[in-house]
Every structure is written in C-alpha cells, then in structure tokens.
Design a protein around this motif. Structure first.
Motif, PDB file in Angstrom:
ATOM      1  N   THR A  92     -16.140 -53.364 -28.700  1.00  0.00           N
ATOM      2  CA  THR A  92     -15.742 -52.175 -27.944  1.00  0.00           C
ATOM      3  C   THR A  92     -14.832 -52.613 -26.812  1.00  0.00           C
ATOM      4  O   THR A  92     -14.890 -53.764 -26.352  1.00  0.00           O
ATOM      5  N   GLY A  93     -13.995 -51.702 -26.338  1.00  0.00           N
ATOM      6  CA  GLY A  93     -13.105 -52.080 -25.256  1.00  0.00           C
ATOM      7  C   GLY A  93     -12.140 -50.988 -24.880  1.00  0.00           C
ATOM      8  O   GLY A  93     -12.252 -49.842 -25.341  1.00  0.00           O
ATOM      9  N   GLU A  94     -11.151 -51.378 -24.044  1.00  0.00           N
ATOM     10  CA  GLU A  94     -10.105 -50.461 -23.646  1.00  0.00           C
ATOM     11  C   GLU A  94      -9.318 -50.018 -24.874  1.00  0.00           C
ATOM     12  O   GLU A  94      -9.336 -50.680 -25.925  1.00  0.00           O
ATOM     13  N   CYS A  95      -8.619 -48.897 -24.715  1.00  0.00           N
ATOM     14  CA  CYS A  95      -7.699 -48.453 -25.759  1.00  0.00           C
ATOM     15  C   CYS A  95      -6.782 -49.608 -26.145  1.00  0.00           C
ATOM     16  O   CYS A  95      -6.217 -50.273 -25.274  1.00  0.00           O
ATOM     17  N   HIS A  96      -6.688 -49.904 -27.426  1.00  0.00           N
ATOM     18  CA  HIS A  96      -5.865 -50.965 -28.031  1.00  0.00           C
ATOM     19  C   HIS A  96      -6.521 -52.345 -28.015  1.00  0.00           C
ATOM     20  O   HIS A  96      -6.007 -53.255 -28.662  1.00  0.00           O
ATOM     21  N   ALA A  97      -7.623 -52.520 -27.296  1.00  0.00           N
ATOM     22  CA  ALA A  97      -8.237 -53.845 -27.239  1.00  0.00           C
ATOM     23  C   ALA A  97      -8.792 -54.263 -28.590  1.00  0.00           C
ATOM     24  O   ALA A  97      -8.590 -55.402 -29.045  1.00  0.00           O
ATOM     25  N   VAL A  98      -9.507 -53.360 -29.256  1.00  0.00           N
ATOM     26  CA  VAL A  98     -10.090 -53.690 -30.557  1.00  0.00           C
ATOM     27  C   VAL A  98      -8.999 -53.880 -31.596  1.00  0.00           C
ATOM     28  O   VAL A  98      -9.069 -54.797 -32.436  1.00  0.00           O
ATOM     29  N   ASP A 148       5.044 -68.243 -34.759  1.00  0.00           N
ATOM     30  CA  ASP A 148       4.490 -67.972 -33.445  1.00  0.00           C
ATOM     31  C   ASP A 148       3.700 -66.663 -33.444  1.00  0.00           C
ATOM     32  O   ASP A 148       4.198 -65.615 -33.863  1.00  0.00           O
ATOM     33  N   VAL A 149       2.477 -66.721 -32.948  1.00  0.00           N
ATOM     34  CA  VAL A 149       1.573 -65.574 -32.992  1.00  0.00           C
ATOM     35  C   VAL A 149       1.888 -64.568 -31.890  1.00  0.00           C
ATOM     36  O   VAL A 149       1.871 -63.359 -32.104  1.00  0.00           O
ATOM     37  N   GLY A 150       2.193 -65.056 -30.687  1.00  0.00           N
ATOM     38  CA  GLY A 150       2.496 -64.154 -29.587  1.00  0.00           C
ATOM     39  C   GLY A 150       3.685 -63.266 -29.881  1.00  0.00           C
ATOM     40  O   GLY A 150       3.679 -62.074 -29.558  1.00  0.00           O
ATOM     41  N   ALA A 151       4.716 -63.817 -30.517  1.00  0.00           N
ATOM     42  CA  ALA A 151       5.899 -63.030 -30.855  1.00  0.00           C
ATOM     43  C   ALA A 151       5.547 -61.902 -31.815  1.00  0.00           C
ATOM     44  O   ALA A 151       6.060 -60.782 -31.703  1.00  0.00           O
ATOM     45  N   THR A 152       4.667 -62.186 -32.761  1.00  0.00           N
ATOM     46  CA  THR A 152       4.248 -61.161 -33.718  1.00  0.00           C
ATOM     47  C   THR A 152       3.499 -60.034 -33.023  1.00  0.00           C
ATOM     48  O   THR A 152       3.771 -58.857 -33.243  1.00  0.00           O
ATOM     49  N   LEU A 153       2.541 -60.382 -32.166  1.00  0.00           N
ATOM     50  CA  LEU A 153       1.757 -59.362 -31.475  1.00  0.00           C
ATOM     51  C   LEU A 153       2.639 -58.489 -30.587  1.00  0.00           C
ATOM     52  O   LEU A 153       2.454 -57.267 -30.519  1.00  0.00           O
ATOM     53  N   LEU A 154       3.607 -59.084 -29.913  1.00  0.00           N
ATOM     54  CA  LEU A 154       4.505 -58.315 -29.064  1.00  0.00           C
ATOM     55  C   LEU A 154       5.413 -57.406 -29.886  1.00  0.00           C
ATOM     56  O   LEU A 154       5.638 -56.248 -29.530  1.00  0.00           O
ATOM     57  N   ALA A 155       5.915 -57.914 -30.985  1.00  0.00           N
ATOM     58  CA  ALA A 155       6.829 -57.130 -31.824  1.00  0.00           C
ATOM     59  C   ALA A 155       6.137 -55.922 -32.440  1.00  0.00           C
ATOM     60  O   ALA A 155       6.784 -54.917 -32.727  1.00  0.00           O
ATOM     61  N   GLU A 156       4.823 -56.011 -32.619  1.00  0.00           N
ATOM     62  CA  GLU A 156       4.064 -54.902 -33.183  1.00  0.00           C
ATOM     63  C   GLU A 156       3.486 -53.975 -32.109  1.00  0.00           C
ATOM     64  O   GLU A 156       2.817 -52.996 -32.431  1.00  0.00           O
ATOM     65  N   GLY A 157       3.717 -54.298 -30.834  1.00  0.00           N
ATOM     66  CA  GLY A 157       3.186 -53.472 -29.760  1.00  0.00           C
ATOM     67  C   GLY A 157       1.692 -53.624 -29.562  1.00  0.00           C
ATOM     68  O   GLY A 157       1.041 -52.730 -29.015  1.00  0.00           O
ATOM     69  N   GLN A 158       1.129 -54.750 -29.952  1.00  0.00           N
ATOM     70  CA  GLN A 158      -0.312 -54.957 -29.810  1.00  0.00           C
ATOM     71  C   GLN A 158      -0.710 -55.348 -28.386  1.00  0.00           C
ATOM     72  O   GLN A 158      -1.850 -55.120 -27.970  1.00  0.00           O
ATOM     73  N   VAL A 159       0.219 -55.961 -27.637  1.00  0.00           N
ATOM     74  CA  VAL A 159      -0.087 -56.533 -26.328  1.00  0.00           C
ATOM     75  C   VAL A 159       1.090 -56.320 -25.387  1.00  0.00           C
ATOM     76  O   VAL A 159       2.206 -55.999 -25.821  1.00  0.00           O
ATOM     77  N   LEU A 160       0.847 -56.526 -24.092  1.00  0.00           N
ATOM     78  CA  LEU A 160       1.899 -56.523 -23.094  1.00  0.00           C
ATOM     79  C   LEU A 160       2.480 -57.924 -22.950  1.00  0.00           C
ATOM     80  O   LEU A 160       1.779 -58.918 -23.173  1.00  0.00           O
ATOM     81  N   GLY A 187       2.367 -49.313 -31.453  1.00  0.00           N
ATOM     82  CA  GLY A 187       1.125 -49.778 -30.856  1.00  0.00           C
ATOM     83  C   GLY A 187       0.839 -49.138 -29.522  1.00  0.00           C
ATOM     84  O   GLY A 187       0.783 -47.925 -29.378  1.00  0.00           O
ATOM     85  N   LEU A 188       0.665 -49.956 -28.486  1.00  0.00           N
ATOM     86  CA  LEU A 188       0.307 -49.416 -27.187  1.00  0.00           C
ATOM     87  C   LEU A 188       1.443 -48.637 -26.540  1.00  0.00           C
ATOM     88  O   LEU A 188       1.231 -47.922 -25.554  1.00  0.00           O
ATOM     89  N   TRP A 189       2.648 -48.739 -27.089  1.00  0.00           N
ATOM     90  CA  TRP A 189       3.774 -47.957 -26.578  1.00  0.00           C
ATOM     91  C   TRP A 189       3.771 -46.534 -27.142  1.00  0.00           C
ATOM     92  O   TRP A 189       4.648 -45.736 -26.810  1.00  0.00           O
ATOM     93  N   ASP A 190       2.808 -46.223 -27.985  1.00  0.00           N
ATOM     94  CA  ASP A 190       2.598 -44.868 -28.502  1.00  0.00           C
ATOM     95  C   ASP A 190       1.744 -44.132 -27.477  1.00  0.00           C
ATOM     96  O   ASP A 190       0.574 -44.451 -27.291  1.00  0.00           O
ATOM     97  N   ASN A 191       2.316 -43.137 -26.793  1.00  0.00           N
ATOM     98  CA  ASN A 191       1.642 -42.588 -25.614  1.00  0.00           C
ATOM     99  C   ASN A 191       0.552 -41.557 -25.894  1.00  0.00           C
ATOM    100  O   ASN A 191       0.019 -40.960 -24.957  1.00  0.00           O
ATOM    101  N   ASP A 192       0.191 -41.350 -27.162  1.00  0.00           N
ATOM    102  CA  ASP A 192      -1.009 -40.557 -27.437  1.00  0.00           C
ATOM    103  C   ASP A 192      -1.857 -41.209 -28.525  1.00  0.00           C
ATOM    104  O   ASP A 192      -2.619 -40.561 -29.221  1.00  0.00           O
ATOM    105  N   PHE A 193      -1.758 -42.524 -28.635  1.00  0.00           N
ATOM    106  CA  PHE A 193      -2.476 -43.288 -29.650  1.00  0.00           C
ATOM    107  C   PHE A 193      -3.986 -43.079 -29.533  1.00  0.00           C
ATOM    108  O   PHE A 193      -4.696 -43.008 -30.534  1.00  0.00           O
ATOM    109  N   CYS A 194      -4.484 -43.000 -28.323  1.00  0.00           N
ATOM    110  CA  CYS A 194      -5.923 -42.887 -28.088  1.00  0.00           C
ATOM    111  C   CYS A 194      -6.351 -41.450 -27.822  1.00  0.00           C
ATOM    112  O   CYS A 194      -7.362 -41.203 -27.155  1.00  0.00           O
ATOM    113  N   GLY A 195      -5.596 -40.511 -28.345  1.00  0.00           N
ATOM    114  CA  GLY A 195      -5.889 -39.103 -28.118  1.00  0.00           C
ATOM    115  C   GLY A 195      -5.001 -38.555 -27.021  1.00  0.00           C
ATOM    116  O   GLY A 195      -4.710 -39.242 -26.047  1.00  0.00           O
TER     117      GLY A 195
END
Length: 338
Positions: A92-98, A148-160, A187-195
């Motif tokens: 469990t966690g913040e929006c996008h954490a899981v 590189d893993v960080g580049a992938t996560l950023l490109a998908e909007g998973q992390v800041l 990903g997290l750049w979707d401004n209604d992802f969490c409702g």
C-alpha cells in the motif's frame, strides 16, 4: 494553467516496448559505465519499492537481516509505500507508489520471481542515501546488453526525476525522459490517474534562485500557486514538493513536502506562495512557510552537472495536478509546466 491534457495509458506490452526503446539509446547504456568510478555486479534479491532494491552483490556480504545489500537508485524519486511486502499485491502507498514498485519488479525479476543480474555504477564509491548504497542500476537483457532502469521508469512516468550534484552522469538524459513523459501525460503525469480530484484551474511557478545568496535568503525561494478559474479553490490537503524526500516532523510531511493546512484557499485570479524557510513575524495572508533552514530548489548549471529541479503540486487524492520542471529541454505542451 490547468487544462485537460491528452493521456496515454500504456498497455503492458507497450510499456515493455517503450522501456526497451529508452534503455538501448547510447545515453542510457554506455554513459554510466564510461563515467563510473565504481562498477559492481550482482543479482536482485528483493525489490522494496519503486526506487530501492536489495542486491546480492558479487563478493559483498549481505546487510544484516537481508538477502543482499540495500541499494537506492540514483536520479529518480518514486512515490512512497506505506507497507512493503514480497507480494506486491499486498503493498500500500501513495498514488503511483504501488505501480512504480510493480514495474520495477517486472524489470528486475523473471516471470517465476527470480532476480535478474544487474550492474551497479556510481562516480563515487561512497555515494549513499540514508545508509543505503546509491547507484545507477542497469539490468542485463537476454541479448547480453545492459539497459538502464532509471531511464525506463522516467520515460514511462513511473517516478519523478531527482538531479544529483555529484552523481550527475544521467542528469541530462533523465531530464529529457521525464519531460517527454510529462508531455505525453504518462503515469504520474496523468492528472486524474487516482480518481478525479477537486475541480481547479491552477498553475505552479517556482522561484528557484533567490536574490543574493540562496543560503542566506531561504524564503527568497518559493512556489507560487495561481488560480486561473472563476471560483475560489480550497487548497486544504493539497501539497507541494520538489523531488526530494526529507526528514520532517511526520512521515506524511517527509513524503509530501509542504501540506496546505485546513482553510487554505486561493481566490479567482489570485496567487498563494509557499516559501521554503521559516515563518517570519508579520507574515502576510496567502503566504505559507515550509519551515526549512536551507534552500531546496537546485539552481540551474551547465555541463558537466546539468542541474535543475521542479516544483510539483498534488491534490488530496495524490494526483500530480500541476508542475514546473526546469530547465526546459523538451518543447512540447505540458512538458515543463502547466
């Protein structure tokens, strides 16, 4: 200014394809190894969250109570989990954490749950974060290439993105990846992802370079939130942050940065300000204070460090609603600011 941005929610197959594309670019494969002062190899033992893993590093004893050494990925900041489990469905966690945790696990483990081989690199062997080794992490693909893993996560909007002063190898590439994801609303750049959150037409601007010496004018750094709508917006429970997670009086404050108090409002055509420093006597209405003793927003630099930062405004549901990333390197709508 807030407006409905086109969103692209990636299917699992497309996510994998995007990740593959990003991680095979030259800036995302060879740059880290070429500039690294230390290179280690190992096998993933556990993915704790979206930016932290345990790695059984070749020839290195495991941390006490763990199957490997705890490693904090450099250059990225995932939203925070509340509960950590080997079974991601229990997290469990913040929006996008899981979501970020699940994606990192999919990148670093096989279908049957076995950890993949990884390469850990850093410019400085002593780089650390809260007692954890701080490293760029690359995973070995079936073709033997390191991605590189960080580049992938950023490109998908998973992390800041989280730009590093010393470990700056990927600052430039990571900035472009994050801004491109923002422009696409991933990903997290979707401004209604969490409702859908409260209706609001807001924008965020950050004054990242205070007049004079930043360290002596901490309140000269601030985030301005402006209401472009025709109705007053209740900001109670909204929060604004940069990319870092810092020690704070409560866990929520550490995760979220500055949380607007109950009763905070911004009228139509008006702005409120969140200053980085402590509240002075005689503070004016509409001015809020983070309570930090030192500046938090990085000043822009050129090569080789390519520093920058961002200000991010979240609604009470945890949606990232508005932002300003700087410096801007992607010229597309919503890449750098809203």
């Amino acid at each position: 200014m807030a407006h409905r941005r086109p969103r692209t929610r990636l299917s699992a197959s497309l996510v994998m394809l995007v990740g593959l594309f990003v991680t095979v670019t030259p800036s995302a494969t060879g740059a880290t190894a070429a500039a690294a002062g230390v290179t280690e190899y190992g096998t993933v033992a556990f993915v704790a969250d979206g930016d932290t893993v345990d790695v059984a590093i070749d020839g290195v004893p495991a941390d006490t109570g763990r199957e490997g050494t705890r490693v904090r990925l450099l250059g990225i900041q995932a939203m925070e989990l509340y509960e950590y489990h080997h079974d991601v469905s229990l997290d469990t966690g913040e929006c996008h954490a899981v979501e970020a945790t699940a994606r990192l696990r999919s990148l670093l483990t096989t279908d049957d749950g076995l950890g993949r081989r990884v390469r850990l690199t850093a410019r400085e062997s002593g780089s650390s974060n809260l007692g954890r080794r701080a490293r760029f992490v690359a995973v070995e693909g079936p073709d033997g290439r390191w991605r590189d893993v960080g580049a992938t996560l950023l490109a998908e909007g998973q992390v800041l993105p989280s730009f590093q002063k010393t470990e700056y190898t990927f600052n430039r590439a990571y900035r472009k990846a994050a801004q491109t994801a923002a422009a696409r609303g991933l990903g997290l750049w979707d401004n209604d992802f969490c409702g859908r959150g409260p209706a609001a037409d807001l924008s965020v601007r950050v004054r990242w370079d205070a007049p004079g010496d930043d360290s002596k004018n901490v309140n000269g750094e601030y985030v301005r939130v402006t209401n472009h709508g025709t109705r007053t917006v209740d900001l109670s429970g909204w929060w604004v942050r940069d990319s870092a997670t810092r020690p704070a009086a409560t866990k929520a404050a550490a995760r979220r940065g500055y949380i607007f108090p109950g009763g905070a409002r911004v009228g139509p055509g008006k702005s409120v300000y969140v200053h980085v420093g402590h509240r002075p006597s005689g503070a004016r209405p509409g001015h809020y204070y983070y309570g930090r003793s030192a500046p938090i927003f990085e000043n822009v630099t050129g090569a080789p460090s390519h520093l920058g930062d961002g200000a991010y405004l979240f609604d009470p549901r945890g949606n990232l609603r508005e932002w300003q990333q700087y410096p801007c390197v992607v010229r597309a709508a919503s890449a750098c600011s809203t």
